[in-house]
Structure formats: structure tokens, C-alpha cells
Design a protein around this motif. Sequence first.
Motif, PDB file in Angstrom:
ATOM      1  N   ARG A   7       1.202  -1.418   0.223  1.00  9.70           N
ATOM      2  CA  ARG A   7       0.369   0.142   0.254  1.00  9.70           C
ATOM      3  C   ARG A   7       1.062   0.901   0.110  1.00  9.70           C
ATOM      4  O   ARG A   7       0.371   2.247  -0.405  1.00  9.70           O
ATOM      5  CB  ARG A   7      -0.530   0.121   1.227  1.00  9.70           C
ATOM      6  N   LEU A   8       2.047   1.006   0.350  1.00 13.66           N
ATOM      7  CA  LEU A   8       2.604   2.460   0.200  1.00 13.66           C
ATOM      8  C   LEU A   8       3.205   3.082  -1.378  1.00 13.66           C
ATOM      9  O   LEU A   8       2.746   2.103  -2.103  1.00 13.66           O
ATOM     10  CB  LEU A   8       4.675   1.629   0.637  1.00 13.66           C
ATOM     11  N   ARG A   9       2.941   4.343  -1.248  1.00 12.71           N
ATOM     12  CA  ARG A   9       2.694   4.612  -2.069  1.00 12.71           C
ATOM     13  C   ARG A   9       4.216   5.975  -1.680  1.00 12.71           C
ATOM     14  O   ARG A   9       3.966   6.602  -1.195  1.00 12.71           O
ATOM     15  CB  ARG A   9       1.544   5.752  -2.257  1.00 12.71           C
ATOM     16  N   VAL A  10       4.964   6.507  -2.659  1.00 13.74           N
ATOM     17  CA  VAL A  10       5.814   7.893  -3.194  1.00 13.74           C
ATOM     18  C   VAL A  10       5.564   8.968  -3.336  1.00 13.74           C
ATOM     19  O   VAL A  10       4.944   8.904  -4.769  1.00 13.74           O
ATOM     20  CB  VAL A  10       6.941   7.900  -3.505  1.00 13.74           C
ATOM     21  N   MET A  11       5.295  10.404  -3.250  1.00 13.23           N
ATOM     22  CA  MET A  11       4.647  11.982  -3.788  1.00 13.23           C
ATOM     23  C   MET A  11       5.438  12.758  -3.982  1.00 13.23           C
ATOM     24  O   MET A  11       6.115  12.933  -3.356  1.00 13.23           O
ATOM     25  CB  MET A  11       3.545  11.902  -3.530  1.00 13.23           C
ATOM     26  N   ALA A  12       5.958  12.336  -5.333  1.00 13.98           N
ATOM     27  CA  ALA A  12       6.567  14.127  -6.100  1.00 13.98           C
ATOM     28  C   ALA A  12       5.983  15.004  -6.546  1.00 13.98           C
ATOM     29  O   ALA A  12       6.129  13.757  -7.687  1.00 13.98           O
ATOM     30  CB  ALA A  12       7.962  13.371  -5.811  1.00 13.98           C
ATOM     31  N   GLY A  13       6.080  15.855  -6.744  1.00 16.58           N
ATOM     32  CA  GLY A  13       6.010  16.976  -7.800  1.00 16.58           C
ATOM     33  C   GLY A  13       4.369  17.045  -7.700  1.00 16.58           C
ATOM     34  O   GLY A  13       4.056  17.117  -9.195  1.00 16.58           O
ATOM     35  N   GLY A  14       3.403  16.833  -6.768  1.00 10.68           N
ATOM     36  CA  GLY A  14       1.840  16.600  -6.942  1.00 10.68           C
ATOM     37  C   GLY A  14       1.299  14.574  -7.756  1.00 10.68           C
ATOM     38  O   GLY A  14       0.191  15.261  -7.728  1.00 10.68           O
ATOM     39  N   ARG A  35      14.223  12.712  -7.914  1.00  6.98           N
ATOM     40  CA  ARG A  35      15.695  12.977  -6.539  1.00  6.98           C
ATOM     41  C   ARG A  35      14.404  14.752  -6.134  1.00  6.98           C
ATOM     42  O   ARG A  35      14.041  15.106  -5.960  1.00  6.98           O
ATOM     43  CB  ARG A  35      16.173  13.844  -8.700  1.00  6.98           C
ATOM     44  N   GLY A  36      15.334  14.466  -4.743  1.00  2.95           N
ATOM     45  CA  GLY A  36      15.338  15.585  -4.301  1.00  2.95           C
ATOM     46  C   GLY A  36      13.988  15.328  -3.187  1.00  2.95           C
ATOM     47  O   GLY A  36      14.559  14.405  -2.377  1.00  2.95           O
ATOM     48  N   LEU A  37      13.135  15.899  -2.655  1.00  4.75           N
ATOM     49  CA  LEU A  37      12.445  15.761  -1.681  1.00  4.75           C
ATOM     50  C   LEU A  37      10.953  15.370  -1.725  1.00  4.75           C
ATOM     51  O   LEU A  37      10.419  15.700  -2.804  1.00  4.75           O
ATOM     52  CB  LEU A  37      12.513  16.916  -1.291  1.00  4.75           C
ATOM     53  N   VAL A  38      10.888  13.976  -1.397  1.00  2.00           N
ATOM     54  CA  VAL A  38       9.672  13.426  -1.397  1.00  2.00           C
ATOM     55  C   VAL A  38       8.929  12.825  -0.421  1.00  2.00           C
ATOM     56  O   VAL A  38       9.537  12.858   1.051  1.00  2.00           O
ATOM     57  CB  VAL A  38       9.613  12.221  -2.522  1.00  2.00           C
ATOM     58  N   LEU A  97       3.601   9.038   6.269  1.00  2.04           N
ATOM     59  CA  LEU A  97       4.600   8.521   7.161  1.00  2.04           C
ATOM     60  C   LEU A  97       5.947   9.490   6.927  1.00  2.04           C
ATOM     61  O   LEU A  97       6.017   9.581   8.408  1.00  2.04           O
ATOM     62  CB  LEU A  97       4.880   6.938   6.560  1.00  2.04           C
ATOM     63  N   TYR A  98       6.594   9.637   6.828  1.00  2.00           N
ATOM     64  CA  TYR A  98       8.155  10.191   5.993  1.00  2.00           C
ATOM     65  C   TYR A  98       8.270  11.512   5.119  1.00  2.00           C
ATOM     66  O   TYR A  98       6.888  11.105   3.579  1.00  2.00           O
ATOM     67  CB  TYR A  98       8.563   9.104   6.069  1.00  2.00           C
ATOM     68  N   GLN A  99       8.732  12.822   5.451  1.00  2.00           N
ATOM     69  CA  GLN A  99       9.236  13.440   4.801  1.00  2.00           C
ATOM     70  C   GLN A  99      10.608  12.880   4.070  1.00  2.00           C
ATOM     71  O   GLN A  99      11.716  12.969   4.875  1.00  2.00           O
ATOM     72  CB  GLN A  99       9.075  15.071   4.270  1.00  2.00           C
ATOM     73  N   CYS A 100      11.118  12.936   2.993  1.00  2.00           N
ATOM     74  CA  CYS A 100      12.748  12.287   2.752  1.00  2.00           C
ATOM     75  C   CYS A 100      12.983  13.186   2.205  1.00  2.00           C
ATOM     76  O   CYS A 100      12.856  13.668   0.991  1.00  2.00           O
ATOM     77  CB  CYS A 100      12.455  10.897   2.022  1.00  2.00           C
ATOM     78  N   LEU A 101      14.468  13.512   2.068  1.00  2.11           N
ATOM     79  CA  LEU A 101      15.460  13.648   0.604  1.00  2.11           C
ATOM     80  C   LEU A 101      16.353  12.600   0.876  1.00  2.11           C
ATOM     81  O   LEU A 101      16.585  11.552   1.336  1.00  2.11           O
ATOM     82  CB  LEU A 101      16.422  15.138   1.089  1.00  2.11           C
ATOM     83  N   ILE A 102      15.744  12.672  -1.021  1.00  2.00           N
ATOM     84  CA  ILE A 102      15.938  10.672  -1.482  1.00  2.00           C
ATOM     85  C   ILE A 102      17.308  11.475  -2.436  1.00  2.00           C
ATOM     86  O   ILE A 102      17.606  12.637  -3.324  1.00  2.00           O
ATOM     87  CB  ILE A 102      15.415   9.989  -2.077  1.00  2.00           C
ATOM     88  N   VAL A 103      18.292  10.539  -3.255  1.00  2.00           N
ATOM     89  CA  VAL A 103      19.231  10.263  -4.269  1.00  2.00           C
ATOM     90  C   VAL A 103      19.311   9.038  -4.045  1.00  2.00           C
ATOM     91  O   VAL A 103      18.796   7.518  -3.452  1.00  2.00           O
ATOM     92  CB  VAL A 103      20.667  10.785  -3.669  1.00  2.00           C
TER      93      VAL A 103
END
Length: 115
Positions: free
Chosen positions: A26-33, A57-60, A69-75
Amino acid sequence: MTTYLPKDVRDGLDAARLAELRRKNRLRVMAGGKTWPVLRLWRTGFSVESAVVPALRGLVDVYDGAEHLYQCLIVASGEEGGEMCYEFKRNTAATQTPPLDHFREPNGPVALLPR
């Protein structure tokens, strides 16, 4: 004994593995809407399907259903078996209330009453 598998068999096994990960997560990642499904999540990162998700890239933000759950800075760390893996540079747990700028006593008053 050989461990060689034909390319079409390997591709079929990878497709079946990705389909199983997609189905049960059920996990989702959201970036740029926009949102995309997360295949796997571990303590230091997560993976998404490389054929579906553009390079992130960047903040998701990471969600479990509707719960943030989380706000993450990724690479990006690499691609293997149809999965693009990302590592956290920063991983902050999301809270429902804003952080306090002072210490609140556990047995202290909740509000002040007028006289």
C-alpha cells in the motif's frame, strides 16, 4: 550443474516478482504532486518500479494509504531487476501536530482559564 537461465525465463520471473510486490503493498511515494507505488521500504531507503516511475530526486513524501509516514530527501543508488533503489539522505517522520517550541509538563494545565 549450471545456473544459467534463458533471458525470457529471467524476464518472466522478474515480471512475476514485481507484480507480487505491486499487489501486496500500500506504500506510495509522492513527488511534484504525482504518486507512484513503492515496491519495498527498508530502514535506509526504498525501491520503485523503474519502467513506470521517472527518475526521482530531492524531497519526496512517503504514504501508507492515506497516512503520511515520512518526508524524505533522497538520492538514487542503483537499478537492479526492474527496481530503482533510492537511499535516504534525510528521513523525517511526519506528525499530525506541529512541533512545540517549549517543554510541556506531562501533568501541567492544558489551557489557561480566565478569572
